[in-house]
Design an enzyme around this catalytic site. Structure first.
Site, PDB file in Angstrom:
ATOM      1  N   GLY A 250       0.827  -1.208   0.000  1.00 49.65           N
ATOM      2  CA  GLY A 250       0.000   0.000   0.000  1.00 49.65           C
ATOM      3  C   GLY A 250       0.852   1.244   0.000  1.00 49.65           C
ATOM      4  O   GLY A 250       2.029   1.221   0.376  1.00 49.65           O
TER       5      GLY A 250
ATOM      6  N   GLY B 134       0.303   5.555   0.674  1.00 53.50           N
ATOM      7  CA  GLY B 134      -0.575   6.697   0.931  1.00 53.50           C
ATOM      8  C   GLY B 134       0.189   7.967   0.650  1.00 53.50           C
ATOM      9  O   GLY B 134       1.282   7.931   0.078  1.00 53.50           O
ATOM     10  N   VAL B 135      -0.389   9.056   1.062  1.00 54.70           N
ATOM     11  CA  VAL B 135       0.274  10.339   0.840  1.00 54.70           C
ATOM     12  C   VAL B 135       1.581  10.390   1.611  1.00 54.70           C
ATOM     13  O   VAL B 135       2.597  10.864   1.134  1.00 54.70           O
ATOM     14  CB  VAL B 135      -0.662  11.487   1.283  1.00 54.70           C
ATOM     15  N   SER B 136       1.530   9.867   2.838  1.00 59.94           N
ATOM     16  CA  SER B 136       2.684  10.070   3.704  1.00 59.94           C
ATOM     17  C   SER B 136       3.487   8.812   3.956  1.00 59.94           C
ATOM     18  O   SER B 136       4.504   8.875   4.633  1.00 59.94           O
ATOM     19  CB  SER B 136       2.190  10.630   5.045  1.00 59.94           C
ATOM     20  N   ALA B 137       3.037   7.694   3.448  1.00 60.32           N
ATOM     21  CA  ALA B 137       3.699   6.462   3.862  1.00 60.32           C
ATOM     22  C   ALA B 137       3.628   5.376   2.804  1.00 60.32           C
ATOM     23  O   ALA B 137       2.800   5.418   1.905  1.00 60.32           O
ATOM     24  CB  ALA B 137       3.034   5.956   5.139  1.00 60.32           C
TER      25      ALA B 137
ATOM     26  N   VAL C 197       3.404   1.107   2.788  1.00 59.46           N
ATOM     27  CA  VAL C 197       3.109   0.007   3.713  1.00 59.46           C
ATOM     28  C   VAL C 197       3.646  -1.300   3.118  1.00 59.46           C
ATOM     29  O   VAL C 197       3.456  -1.571   1.926  1.00 59.46           O
ATOM     30  CB  VAL C 197       1.589  -0.094   3.971  1.00 59.46           C
TER      31      VAL C 197
ATOM     32  N   ASP D  21     -10.949  10.952   8.543  1.00 57.75           N
ATOM     33  CA  ASP D  21     -10.530  10.486   7.218  1.00 57.75           C
ATOM     34  C   ASP D  21     -11.212   9.163   6.867  1.00 57.75           C
ATOM     35  O   ASP D  21     -10.578   8.231   6.375  1.00 57.75           O
ATOM     36  CB  ASP D  21      -9.003  10.351   7.175  1.00 57.75           C
TER      37      ASP D  21
HETATM   38  N1  LIG Z   1      -2.273  -3.074   8.196  1.00 51.60           N
HETATM   39  C1  LIG Z   1      -2.388  -3.091   6.874  1.00 51.60           C
HETATM   40  N2  LIG Z   1      -2.511  -4.255   6.229  1.00 51.60           N
HETATM   41  C2  LIG Z   1      -2.627  -4.280   4.886  1.00 51.60           C
HETATM   42  N3  LIG Z   1      -2.644  -3.189   4.106  1.00 51.60           N
HETATM   43  C3  LIG Z   1      -2.535  -2.011   4.698  1.00 51.60           C
HETATM   44  C4  LIG Z   1      -2.398  -1.878   6.105  1.00 51.60           C
HETATM   45  N4  LIG Z   1      -2.317  -0.589   6.423  1.00 51.60           N
HETATM   46  C5  LIG Z   1      -2.393   0.085   5.271  1.00 51.60           C
HETATM   47  N5  LIG Z   1      -2.523  -0.761   4.221  1.00 51.60           N
HETATM   48  C6  LIG Z   1      -2.629  -0.371   2.802  1.00 51.60           C
HETATM   49  O1  LIG Z   1      -1.777   0.721   2.558  1.00 51.60           O
HETATM   50  C7  LIG Z   1      -2.513   1.851   2.078  1.00 51.60           C
HETATM   51  C8  LIG Z   1      -1.906   3.137   2.591  1.00 51.60           C
HETATM   52  O2  LIG Z   1      -1.883   3.135   3.999  1.00 51.60           O
HETATM   53  P1  LIG Z   1      -2.321   4.372   4.872  1.00 51.60           P
HETATM   54  O3  LIG Z   1      -3.692   4.766   4.443  1.00 51.60           O
HETATM   55  O4  LIG Z   1      -2.155   4.068   6.300  1.00 51.60           O
HETATM   56  O5  LIG Z   1      -1.247   5.426   4.400  1.00 51.60           O
HETATM   57  P2  LIG Z   1      -1.402   6.989   4.462  1.00 51.60           P
HETATM   58  O6  LIG Z   1      -0.177   7.609   3.908  1.00 51.60           O
HETATM   59  O7  LIG Z   1      -1.811   7.368   5.835  1.00 51.60           O
HETATM   60  O8  LIG Z   1      -2.623   7.136   3.459  1.00 51.60           O
HETATM   61  P3  LIG Z   1      -3.638   8.309   3.242  1.00 51.60           P
HETATM   62  O9  LIG Z   1      -3.225   9.411   4.114  1.00 51.60           O
HETATM   63  O10 LIG Z   1      -3.515   8.568   1.802  1.00 51.60           O
HETATM   64  O11 LIG Z   1      -4.970   7.722   3.620  1.00 51.60           O
HETATM   65  C9  LIG Z   1      -3.940   1.598   2.547  1.00 51.60           C
HETATM   66  O12 LIG Z   1      -4.877   2.219   1.702  1.00 51.60           O
HETATM   67  C10 LIG Z   1      -4.041   0.091   2.495  1.00 51.60           C
HETATM   68  O13 LIG Z   1      -4.395  -0.335   1.200  1.00 51.60           O
END
Ligand SMILES: Nc1ncnc2c1ncn2[C@@H]1O[C@H](COP(=O)(O)OP(=O)(O)OP(=O)(O)O)[C@@H](O)[C@H]1O
Length: 681
Positions: free
Chosen positions: A23, A25-28, A30, A139
């Site tokens: 995965g 996201g904007v900041s990370a 996974v 969110d």
């Molecule tokens: N525990 C997990 N198990 C499996 N997939 C995950 C998990 N956590 C996150 N993901 C995947 O990774 C993607 C990005 O994670 P996350 O939303 O936490 O990042 P973010 O940078 O905070 O994203 P945003 O701010 O864009 O919502 C999620 O949309 C999901 O598909």
């Protein structure tokens, strides 16, 4: 408490093997990973602290919330620690991934009602818990609803969660823009009175539509336009015709959540009792129906990335550099849009002067009827833009588009220039307020992470097959976030050596926007002046399908309508203005083309002003309208992100100057003997 969290998860990066990316996201990013000492598969969210330094407070909050929460429908973090310039958040691996991924991979048209009801019921349980404990998630969206292989539903991502009981700076931060525009409640956008847990109910309603249609309403538009549409249009909802397959109770629950006045939205507790949830089924049903036949998450994620990269290449061929950044944001998934300064500037540059009021209707029918929309927001957006330009010859439509855009700008809680200025007024204390005593005391109560400092890494590659190399992190400390993430962790430059940068670096080399949720604070003096401008509060004066035009749209507070007759004008001056109008109409079309033409237009206006001199009342009338076009041009220039060339301050002065000139011209015009009077004499 979840069993996994009772275990002691190590705080050393070396104790984990990172596998594939699952995965982004904007900041990370996974990763699926193995916790070697516990022999347990986990997910590790890797946040690059260097890239997140605008939102360290947000990161602290996310980690705190993720560790403290305790509910089967909330994704609880095992622990977190810093390594090099990254923060690692270790959490249970949720093998089905997010609903957004599942939609993109296998259900582009959305899910069936029993699936939606089951998902939403579980999300609601999580919200009931969060709200009862004083948290606002902020969110809620399909991208943050994870489904495990056994059908368990987990609401994730507390990157923007806030505590309703906070005081001081953190309380004030609820008067900031946080979240993802498509799912953002109007009151969050308006930044007038702050907001409360009812903002989650709005996002919940939008998420319901996202699950039903495969995309959120307005999802193909840039954030600025989404803001305008959310504030201006009637709330989106399920349509009687288009959404026939859904039950009445589903339509009703969506409508109940998507009420602009937050006070009129039900609480999560009340929603949970809604008859709609009679359609909900078991976890096993969810696992069978949603996940059956899907490939493993890592593979799906890889395939989606390839598909998205293809779309990006296609669009790159068609559209040049300026729009690229925005396109990337679109392609990575609307769900990944958190608002930030750079986004705003770039997205503002993309606001087309096209249909605002009816655009969502158009887009949805396009999606279902002609089947051309492949689910890519980018493609959808540009298809519509192309279609629209084909229709440019229909001047009536064009005129109404212009009015629509301008009335939308009027409904935006600030005047356009002020709005943009405010957006650039980045609040320092939002960023720096993270180390307050309240937070520190909360952080001291963390249970899952104990050590403040971990051992130094042994150098060299771990040599584990299939894992991401740990080389390059030698000699750097780990910090547990069980205590407050130490200050030096949040100032990565202080402890970083060059070697650190190589660690995981290739995965972060992509052009990305890292600043996470936007936290802008409106200037205090604006808040009072904007309070009365909510379009939702105006009486409905016109309905267009599901959309309404409110009296606020028609009010004198709106921007200048340069096609309207000059006030108090005679027949002649009206003719004059009509002649000027037809000229201006052509000008207006040119205006929509590009910056270069816009500059040409300004030259033309200058030319007309200079050459017409003192000659006739026709000229006066024309000049009056011309200066209004000039104002409009300036506003558009500002809106269309000409900030590289023109400072906002000078734009404001220019608008003031032209407005003053207008008033003088109008006075002169009114005091002149009218031509028909003179003819009679
Ligand atoms: N525990 C997990 N198990 C499996 N997939 C995950 C998990 N956590 C996150 N993901 C995947 O990774 C993607 C990005 O994670 P996350 O939303 O936490 O990042 P973010 O940078 O905070 O994203 P945003 O701010 O864009 O919502 C999620 O949309 C999901 O598909």
């Amino acid at each position: 408490m979840e069993q996994a969290s009772e275990k002691k998860f190590p705080h050393n990066a070396e104790d984990y093997e990172l596998y594939e990316e699952v995965g982004e996201g904007v900041s990370a990013t996974v990763y699926r990973a193995l916790c070697v000492p516990l022999n347990e598969i986990v997910a590790i969210k890797v946040l690059d602290l260097e890239k997140c330094n605008n939102d360290l407070d947000g990161i602290r909050r996310e980690v705190q919330t993720m560790i403290l929460i305790d509910h089967p429908n909330l994704l609880r973090a095992h622990c977190s620690f810093a390594t090099g310039h990254n923060l690692w958040v270790v959490m249970p691996y949720v093998a089905g991934g997010s609903c957004l991924h599942i939609i993109k991979s296998a259900y582009p048209e959305g899910f069936e009602e029993p699936v939606i009801a089951t998902l939403l019921r579980e999300v609601l349980k999580a919200l009931v818990y969060l709200h009862a404990h004083g948290h606002i998630h902020r969110d809620v969206k399909a991208g943050n609803i994870l489904v495990d292989s056994n059908g368990a539903v987990k609401l994730a991502d507390f990157g923007v969660a806030a505590c309703m009981y906070d005081t001081g700076d953190r309380q004030r931060s609820r008067n900031t823009f946080v979240g993802t525009p498509c799912w953002m409640a109007p009151e969050v956008m308006q930044q007038v009175h702050g907001y409360d847990f009812k903002a989650d109910i709005w996002s919940f309603g939008i998420t319901a539509l996202e699950l039903a249609h495969g995309h959120a309403p307005f999802s193909k538009y840039p954030p600025m336009k989404v803001l305008l549409m959310t504030l201006q249009n009637a709330p989106p909802g399920l349509d009687y015709e288009r959404d026939k397959k859904f039950s009445r109770s589903f339509r009703e629950i969506v409508a109940a959540c998507l009420v602009k006045d937050p006070k009129k939205r039900p609480t999560s507790e009340k929603l949970l009792k809604n008859s709609f949830f009679k359609h909900a089924r078991s976890k096993e049903y969810l696992a069978r129906t949603m996940l059956g036949g899907l490939s493993p998450l890592g593979e799906r994620f890889k395939m989606l990335k390839v598909k998205e990269a293809d779309i990006l290449v296609q669009n790159k061929a068609m559209y040049e550099d300026k729009e690229q950044l925005s396109q990337q944001e679109y392609i990575r998934g609307i769900s990944a849009w958190n608002f930030n300064l750079e986004d705003l500037k770039n997205q503002a540059a993309l606001i087309p002067d096209d249909l605002i009021l009816n655009s969502e209707e158009t887009s949805v029918s396009g999606r279902h009827a002609d089947g051309q929309d492949d689910g890519s927001p980018v493609v959808g957006m540009y298809l519509e833009r192309t279609n629209h330009s084909k229709a440019a010859s229909q001047s009536e439509d064009e005129l109404s588009d212009i009015h629509n855009l301008e009335s939308s700008l009027a409904a935006f809680p600030m005047k356009p220039l002020e709005a943009l200025k405010t957006c650039f007024d980045f609040s320092e204390d939002d960023i720096g307020g993270g180390a307050d005593s309240e937070q520190q005391s909360q952080q001291q109560s963390f249970t899952s992470c104990v050590d403040q400092e971990a051992a130094m890494y042994a150098g060299g590659d771990s040599g584990r097959v299939g894992s991401i190399s740990h080389s390059g992190i030698a000699g750097h400390r780990n910090f547990s976030s069980g205590q407050l993430i130490p200050d030096n962790v949040l100032s990565p430059k202080r402890f970083m050596g060059d070697g650190d940068r190589e660690y995981l670096q290739p995965r972060h080399l992509r052009e990305r926007n890292y600043s996470g949720p936007l936290q802008y604070r409106p200037k205090k003096d604006f808040s009072s002046s904007i309070a009365g401008e909510d379009a939702s509060q105006g009486a409905v004066v016109e309905r267009k399908g599901r959309f309404k035009v409110t009296s606020a749209d028609m009010s004198a507070k709106g921007p200048i309508n340069f096609f309207s007759p000059i006030s108090g004008g005679s027949t002649n001056s009206r003719m004059a203005s009509s002649a000027a109008s037809s000229f201006l109409q052509s000008l207006r079309f040119i205006l929509q083309q590009n910056t270069k033409q816009r500059e040409e237009l300004l030259k033309m206006i200058k030319f007309v002003e200079e050459t017409s001199g003192n000659s006739a009342e026709l000229t006066e009338a024309s000049m009056f309208d011309l200066s209004q076009v000039r104002i409009s041009l300036i506003l558009h220039s500002a809106t269309l992100n000409q900030f590289q060339n023109v400072r906002v301050g000078s734009l404001v002065e220019e608008v003031q100057r032209v407005k003053t000139k207008n008033v003088q011209l109008e006075r002169r015009l009114n005091s002149m003997p009218r031509q028909d009077d003179r003819t009679r004499e």
